[in-house]
Scaffold this motif. Structure first.
Motif, PDB file in Angstrom:
ATOM      1  N   GLN A 120      68.704  40.248  56.428  1.00 28.37           N
ATOM      2  CA  GLN A 120      69.001  41.026  57.632  1.00 28.37           C
ATOM      3  C   GLN A 120      69.552  40.111  58.743  1.00 28.37           C
ATOM      4  O   GLN A 120      70.560  40.429  59.379  1.00 28.37           O
ATOM      5  N   GLU A 121      68.894  38.986  58.960  1.00 30.68           N
ATOM      6  CA  GLU A 121      69.328  38.090  60.039  1.00 30.68           C
ATOM      7  C   GLU A 121      70.699  37.471  59.740  1.00 30.68           C
ATOM      8  O   GLU A 121      71.511  37.299  60.642  1.00 30.68           O
ATOM      9  N   GLU A 149      75.974  45.030  64.529  1.00 28.91           N
ATOM     10  CA  GLU A 149      74.979  45.448  65.516  1.00 28.91           C
ATOM     11  C   GLU A 149      73.563  45.447  64.904  1.00 28.91           C
ATOM     12  O   GLU A 149      73.342  46.015  63.838  1.00 28.91           O
ATOM     13  N   ARG A 150      72.621  44.831  65.607  1.00 28.11           N
ATOM     14  CA  ARG A 150      71.269  44.664  65.063  1.00 28.11           C
ATOM     15  C   ARG A 150      70.639  45.992  64.644  1.00 28.11           C
ATOM     16  O   ARG A 150      70.142  46.121  63.507  1.00 28.11           O
ATOM     17  N   GLU A 152      69.461  46.905  60.812  1.00 25.07           N
ATOM     18  CA  GLU A 152      68.048  47.174  60.509  1.00 25.07           C
ATOM     19  C   GLU A 152      67.884  48.554  59.880  1.00 25.07           C
ATOM     20  O   GLU A 152      67.139  48.717  58.913  1.00 25.07           O
ATOM     21  N   ILE A 189      73.258  40.208  60.608  1.00 24.39           N
ATOM     22  CA  ILE A 189      73.375  40.375  62.063  1.00 24.39           C
ATOM     23  C   ILE A 189      74.179  39.215  62.659  1.00 24.39           C
ATOM     24  O   ILE A 189      75.023  39.405  63.528  1.00 24.39           O
ATOM     25  N   SER A 190      73.930  38.023  62.118  1.00 21.58           N
ATOM     26  CA  SER A 190      74.618  36.838  62.671  1.00 21.58           C
ATOM     27  C   SER A 190      76.130  36.879  62.412  1.00 21.58           C
ATOM     28  O   SER A 190      76.888  36.152  63.036  1.00 21.58           O
TER      29      SER A 190
END
Lengths: 541, 541
Positions: free
Chosen positions: B484-485, B493-494, B498, B488-489
């Motif tokens: 997930q991270e 959009e977070r 998620e 996002i990186s």
């Protein structure tokens, strides 16, 4: 040389939740310390849980494992022996055990024998270890083994030759009928043969289709059982080693369960863990007045409590009045929410919509399946609206021969009786009634001839052999891998055997889309029976 | 030293039907003899087919294999190199190749490298071989390798060091996008590096979720491709060795397919083989006016012919008139049987039956699912009555996030687009239109915004990110195992990442009960992505 005390943590991990598992292990270690234990041993892969399947391939697993190690490093003054995934810098991945004291890792053992048969796929994930781990603590010499290692005589012999006195064995050994007793019997012989004390700790809890029974034990090298932990119960169990007598003192010896109790309680545990760990508030099931749904209801109530169980009766033209009465009676006895949903108007509307396509073609199983699918859709509607998990109620005999409707009575997230033959369903129903003051399953449900009630006066035995015969053929074919000719040569009627085997082979597609259910046999319809759907194999030799 | 001719049998076995496979191999060998071939080579495990899964564990397999050998012993005057399961007297089981001439076995090779990752489970079934097989024939030195062996540099180096001139490689290498070209590129480098001619013959045909593409080839040690067989076509292909020039003469070079053609034709092949080898007279599918069912219909027609395809439109209140028009237009263009079944009365009868349970609770996805399940039941009713296989029409994007109804639009025996992301569905639809004089998918189906039409004015993008974004996130998470991270990186959009990952993880239970569908990616929802249903892993790192 001094006496010491070992805590066996018969542990139920939440697969994949390393942080929560490490936290629980920390609490158990602190409790063991209060009980003056010198060492606590956890099951195989206790930080991650077993089997984690492709979670083992996730890139961040090692980082998560290291974080769990940090949690465990807080524990002082007790030796921890626990399971973890050991990913090395050169890219290898081992199924491992760590020995930790006061935050320091004293040793790591990599599992040497990786099972890759039946329900096991360890060679998909792990490399093989090649070295024993032996350590001395409190003047005593310990060795470490992991599950399958203990069943490899050469591996255990090598360990014994290193003058190890006690083997600490971390396990995640799935239940099947009779396995708890089988383990103790086999290991008693091994302990005597190799002059080795065996401390065997097993995971407990349901994980999808697998049941881990716990039933951990300690056996002295003289061959006597010093500790026998109960089956299916999470907990800490203690074995004290008497240095003077050079043996583990006899402690708690939980009696083995009778076979029916063992199966019943296993199904209860599996159902509870599946429902609760999936986060469902409760369950719902269709109650037909037949024995399969009656037994499933009893198991559901025993698993999560009557207040979390909803039963729905969905009668149609062919439903006998006694079916409705028996369903209502059982629901009342058990105190579950009960409702009745008539499916006439639904089946009629399907028939009307399909009439332009069907014309005057004669009725066949199509119309029967419409009834089953109307019921399945009602259950799913109630599940969608209120959040309860649908329990599927079919048994192994009917799943084997396809005597069930895909997207009909097969709907559901968990099929409680999936691995239970119909003849055993009857036994379990009688067993459950026998342990209560008031029978929870109405007597008539057990004694009347089984029927799917999809046609007037239909009986299962109209189109299937008697269940005693059917189950015997199925067992020979499925569990024992006997061929058609083998089974016929045992005295079963040729035409009947051919029909049954053809049905088993042809209905693989239905089972493939069916719900998970708890495994209690040596050959369940699940991860251990893998057949292609497009399959030209002909029954015969 | 003399010139010779090799026949590459790009063969499509019927898994498990050893007798039929041996018969077909016999016919191919006779045909190759007519063409003056000196040697014919078949794919990996050609007698049994690949992957046969637990058929490999059946006690009578060896007896059946021996019977197939007897069939093959009839062929004289040509060397056969074919794959079979070699069960030895000491209880070992190998994935093997036999070299046979005039009924005599000249040599046996046991596969040394057993893949046990992704879709492969060979360590469940086979022991590892440890010896090379080299034979001289017509003054030329041949070695034998089986599939994964060719990707192990040490194994191929050892063979080259035995002064082998040509490696005969038997394969069952499943398709994924770009793999046909990847194989040739890699093996061209290898041939040059090790001064080895490579004769590579691959299985062809659909087997459940796997597509075998064939695309066999011959590469000279100079690195030039001497033969390139077509993708997805069964047949015999010939390579002539010129002893004077010491190379295989350049023969048929089938051009590589463009990516979209490669995917499209693969889906057609997989669908055809699944339907025909399962013995279905035809297929039926629900045509919604949307692009997924439109593409599935086109593939079905290309696979088995319009006369064997039935399409049913099942409109409801929220179905746009243009959906009905477009569905009817496509059915007419393609010439398939087309019918309309209204589901209003059915949905209404469900709502009435459920009203006492639901009361005045607000509408939610429950009611949408009733529409989908009414449609699923109609399709299954038509399937049950007339015997056609239901094709499921969902794509990979919606299966990933659970944007589909279990027992509703997910019903069916084969999910043609199961491994095809929605963005690729659009590309394939345009591709299919581009190769016909008359577009088979109405333009409006491709250009209008996607909608499940389960609520008034519903659009997919109301509750999901645009498909370009969704598919990019899904690809990173599923195919690339990014966390997930990580994702996002990359700039997504977070909250969106998620949500998408949570949906993927939560909907494992739906996919587990979904139909098989052909694999075209490096990570399909099938045998290569195995996650526990009860699973406490938290997205994040």
């Amino acid at each position: 040389m001094k006496s010491f005390k070992i805590a066996l943590a018969q542990f139920s991990p939440h697969i994949g939740n390393l942080e929560a598992n490490a936290q629980k292990m920390l609490e158990q270690a602190n409790e063991a310390k209060k009980q003056h234990a010198d060492l606590i041993i956890f099951p195989e892969l206790s930080i991650l849980g077993y089997p984690a399947e492709d979670l083992l391939l996730r890139p961040s697993l090692n980082q998560r494992t290291q974080q769990a190690f940090e949690q465990l490093r807080e524990i002082k003054d007790i030796v921890l022996v626990f399971g973890f995934v050991n990913e090395t810098e050169d890219g290898q991945r081992f199924n491992s055990a760590a020995v930790m004291k006061d935050g320091n890792i004293l040793g790591i053992y990599n599992k040497q024998n990786l099972p890759n048969y039946a329900v096991f796929d360890e060679k998909r994930y792990f490399d093989e270890g090649h070295q024993h781990l032996v350590f001395e603590y409190l003047g005593h010499k310990f060795g470490v083994l992991i599950c399958e290692d203990l069943w490899s005589l050469p591996t255990v012999q090598q360990l014994a030759q290193l003058n190890v006195e006690t083997a600490l064995v971390l396990n995640a050994s799935p239940y099947e009928v009779g396995k708890p007793q089988h383990r103790v019997q086999t290991m008693t012989e091994l302990a005597k043969q190799l002059h080795l004390n065996v401390v065997y700790v097993n995971q407990v809890g349901g994980q999808d289709d697998l049941i881990f029974d716990g039933t951990s034990f300690v056996i002295n090298q003289a061959g006597n059982v010093a500790l026998q932990a109960p089956t299916y119960q999470e907990g800490l169990f203690y074995a004290e080693y008497d240095a003077a007598q050079k043996h583990f003192k006899t402690a708690e010896i939980s009696p083995a369960l009778d076979t029916l109790a063992e199966i019943y309680q296993g199904l209860v545990l599996a159902t509870r863990d599946y429902v609760q760990r999936s986060g469902f508030p409760g369950v719902i099931l269709g109650l037909s007045g037949g024995i399969d749904s009656a037994l499933t209801l009893a198991i559901a109530v025993d698993a999560i409590g009557a207040d979390k169980v909803q039963a729905v009766m969905m009668p149609y033209t062919y439903t006998a009045q006694i079916s409705v009465e028996d369903a209502a009676e059982q629901a009342k006895t058990l105190g579950v929410t009960f409702g009745i949903a008539e499916i006439h108007p639904i089946v009629n509307s399907f028939m009307q919509t399909l009439y332009p396509f069907f014309g005057n073609s004669p009725s066949d199983t199509t119309e029967e399946n419409l009834q089953a699918r109307a019921r399945g859709t009602i259950l799913m509607g109630l599940s969608n609206k209120f959040g309860n998990l649908v329990l599927s109620t079919g048994n192994k005999s009917e799943l084997a021969v396809g005597y069930c409707t895909l997207y009909g009575d097969m709907v559901g997230g968990y099929a409680v009786l999936k691995d239970v033959y119909k003849t055993i369903v009857f036994e379990l129903a009688k067993y459950r009634n026998s342990i209560a003051d008031t029978p929870v399953i109405p007597e008539r449900v057990i004694t009347r001839p089984p029927s799917a009630e999809l046609r007037p006066d239909q009986k299962d035995q109209d189109s299937l052999p008697p269940y005693e015969v059917l189950d015997a053929i199925l067992y020979a074919y499925i569990e024992e891998d006997q061929s058609q000719e083998d089974i016929i040569s045992k005295g079963f009627e040729r035409a009947m055997v051919e029909k049954v085997i053809q049905l088993v082979d042809r209905n693989e597609y239905k089972r493939r889309q069916g719900a998970l259910g708890p495994r209690i046999s040596s050959r369940a319809f699940g991860r251990e029976r893998r057949y292609p759907l497009v399959n030209g194999w002909k029954a015969g030799i």
